[in-house]
Each structure stands twice: as C-alpha cells, then as structure tokens.
Design an enzyme around this catalytic site. Structure first.
Site, PDB file in Angstrom:
ATOM      1  N   GLY A  43     -31.577  -3.272  -3.174  1.00  0.00           N
ATOM      2  CA  GLY A  43     -32.906  -3.633  -3.833  1.00  0.00           C
ATOM      3  C   GLY A  43     -34.109  -2.610  -3.676  1.00  0.00           C
ATOM      4  N   GLN A  48     -42.717  -0.198  -2.982  1.00  0.00           N
ATOM      5  CA  GLN A  48     -41.940   0.872  -2.083  1.00  0.00           C
ATOM      6  C   GLN A  48     -41.757   2.273  -2.612  1.00  0.00           C
ATOM      7  OE1 GLN A  48     -38.361  -1.724  -1.729  1.00  0.00           O
ATOM      8  NE2 GLN A  48     -38.322  -0.858   0.329  1.00  0.00           N
ATOM      9  N   CYS A  91     -34.475  -2.409   5.434  1.00  0.00           N
ATOM     10  CA  CYS A  91     -35.236  -2.095   4.399  1.00  0.00           C
ATOM     11  C   CYS A  91     -35.274  -0.730   4.228  1.00  0.00           C
ATOM     12  CB  CYS A  91     -36.685  -2.727   4.548  1.00  0.00           C
ATOM     13  SG  CYS A  91     -37.954  -2.512   3.327  1.00  0.00           S
ATOM     14  N   LEU A  92     -35.401  -0.066   3.215  1.00  0.00           N
ATOM     15  CA  LEU A  92     -35.406   1.404   2.959  1.00  0.00           C
ATOM     16  C   LEU A  92     -36.674   1.747   3.215  1.00  0.00           C
ATOM     17  CD1 LEU A  92     -33.669   1.920  -0.808  1.00  0.00           C
ATOM     18  CD2 LEU A  92     -32.785   2.112   1.444  1.00  0.00           C
ATOM     19  N   HIS A 133     -35.974 -10.967  -0.465  1.00  0.00           N
ATOM     20  CA  HIS A 133     -36.506  -9.750   0.098  1.00  0.00           C
ATOM     21  C   HIS A 133     -37.699  -8.988  -0.648  1.00  0.00           C
ATOM     22  CE1 HIS A 133     -36.198  -6.331   3.243  1.00  0.00           C
ATOM     23  NE2 HIS A 133     -36.507  -5.679   2.254  1.00  0.00           N
ATOM     24  N   GLU A 134     -37.048  -8.878  -1.826  1.00  0.00           N
ATOM     25  CA  GLU A 134     -37.928  -7.930  -2.805  1.00  0.00           C
ATOM     26  C   GLU A 134     -39.023  -8.412  -3.363  1.00  0.00           C
ATOM     27  OE1 GLU A 134     -37.141  -4.745  -2.792  1.00  0.00           O
ATOM     28  OE2 GLU A 134     -34.844  -5.286  -2.128  1.00  0.00           O
ATOM     29  N   HIS A 137     -41.701  -8.121  -0.880  1.00  0.00           N
ATOM     30  CA  HIS A 137     -42.469  -7.042  -1.104  1.00  0.00           C
ATOM     31  C   HIS A 137     -43.638  -6.989  -1.994  1.00  0.00           C
ATOM     32  CE1 HIS A 137     -40.450  -3.888   1.318  1.00  0.00           C
ATOM     33  NE2 HIS A 137     -39.178  -4.029   1.019  1.00  0.00           N
TER      34      HIS A 137
END
Ligand code: ZN
Length: 195
Positions: A43, A48, A91-92, A133-134, A137
């Site tokens: 995701g 991000q 996480c990216l 998670h997203e 963000h």
C-alpha cells in the site's frame, strides 16, 4: 514523484480531503501505484509522496475484492473495527524496520474509487491490516507510534540512522530545508484539496 522517508515532515501532516476526483487526482493515483509496485509495497498513502491529501492505493496482492487489481481509496473512512490480531508491519517510508503490532482484525471502510464513486466494504486478513496502516498515514500516524515501548526501543538505532540521513540530505541540498518543504506541502493541499 518519489517516496519520502522518515522523518520527512509530510509523514506527520494530517491529510486534507480531496475536493474533487479529477484527471489530475487519477494521474496521482496511477503514479503512486507504479511507485508502490516498483518498491514491492502492499500500500502507499499520498503523504508518503509528499502530497498531504486523503488518498491511498492498495497493491493487487491485497485486492479486497480478490480480483488481483490495484485499488484506489479516496477520502476513506474506517466506520467499524472488530477483533484483534498481531501481524508484522513495515513501511516504505521506514525502510528496513519491521515490528509485530496488534490491530483490529476486521474493518468496514468507505471511500471513493478513482471514478469518484462511493463504495463500502468489510475487510479482514492482510487487506484489513494494510488499509488501517494507510489510513493512519493520512492522519500523520506511523506504525512506530503504535508499538509497545520495548519494541519501539529495539527500532531506535534504525530510526536515529534515518534521522541522520534526512539531515544529511538537507545539508547536501538533495532535500529542501524545512520551510521550503512546508511551502511545497501547502501548495499540494491547495492544488488537490482546495482552500
Ligand atoms: Zn507506511
């Protein structure tokens, strides 16, 4: 467009609602899907990529409809949560850092798709985890904020290193200084979320 890393200020920004699902919003979503896939992410949230707007994308690997398609969630809301489940998260924007974390096992989420049409669905398993998670963000929350103190402590060396690299990139001019980043974030908000 590129993925920003902790502690980039965009990651702490509370994202603003997308005013209208236009071609430029669709273009942003398509580019985010490309970036997510390139980095093997499940995701990616707009914060991000330094766009503080309420939009995230899900990888085809976690398509909640089971059709193996990447999905776009615009102005999402989590309406219900149930159960509790421990899973490992990464996480990216926090490369190399992983930790086990407890979250609700199932959620009911409502959002607009890339055509601007509303949908609502109940999700479990890994897609439910990625969606939560997203969604975090978009409110400026990272998974490290939800860890038990002892688990967080084990990640501190990695976090300190990312902080050091961020300052180094700012000193070398690879990343703009904070006031310039702030100006760019405000511009992005005006472009997609309106005044
Ligand atoms: Zn993340």
């Amino acid at each position: 467009m590129e993925i920003v890393l902790y502690p980039h200020p965009a990651l702490r920004r509370v994202a603003r609602p997308v005013a209208e699902v236009t071609d430029s919003v669709r273009k942003v979503a398509a580019e985010m899907i490309r970036l997510m896939d390139e980095h093997n992410g499940l995701g990616l949230a707009a914060n991000q990529v330094a766009l503080p707007i309420r939009l995230f994308v899900l990888s085809a690997q976690v398509d909640p409809w089971g059709e193996g398609k990447p999905r776009v969630f615009i102005n999402p809301e989590i309406l219900q949560r149930s159960g509790q489940e421990v899973r490992e998260e990464g996480c990216l924007s926090l490369p190399g850092l992983y930790a086990e974390l407890s979250r609700p096992a199932r959620v009911v989420v409502r959002a607009l798709n890339e055509a601007g049409e509303p949908f609502e669905l109940e999700v479990g398993e890994l897609p439910a985890r990625v969606i939560q998670h997203e969604w975090d963000h978009l409110r400026g929350i990272l998974f490290i904020d939800r860890l038990m103190p002892a688990v967080l402590r084990s990640l501190l060396p990695g976090l300190r290193e990312l902080e050091r690299l961020h300052r180094q990139r700012q000193r070398s001019g690879e990343l703009p200084p904070d006031p310039e980043i702030e100006r760019m974030l405000q511009e992005a908000e005006l472009a997609y979320a309106g005044a």
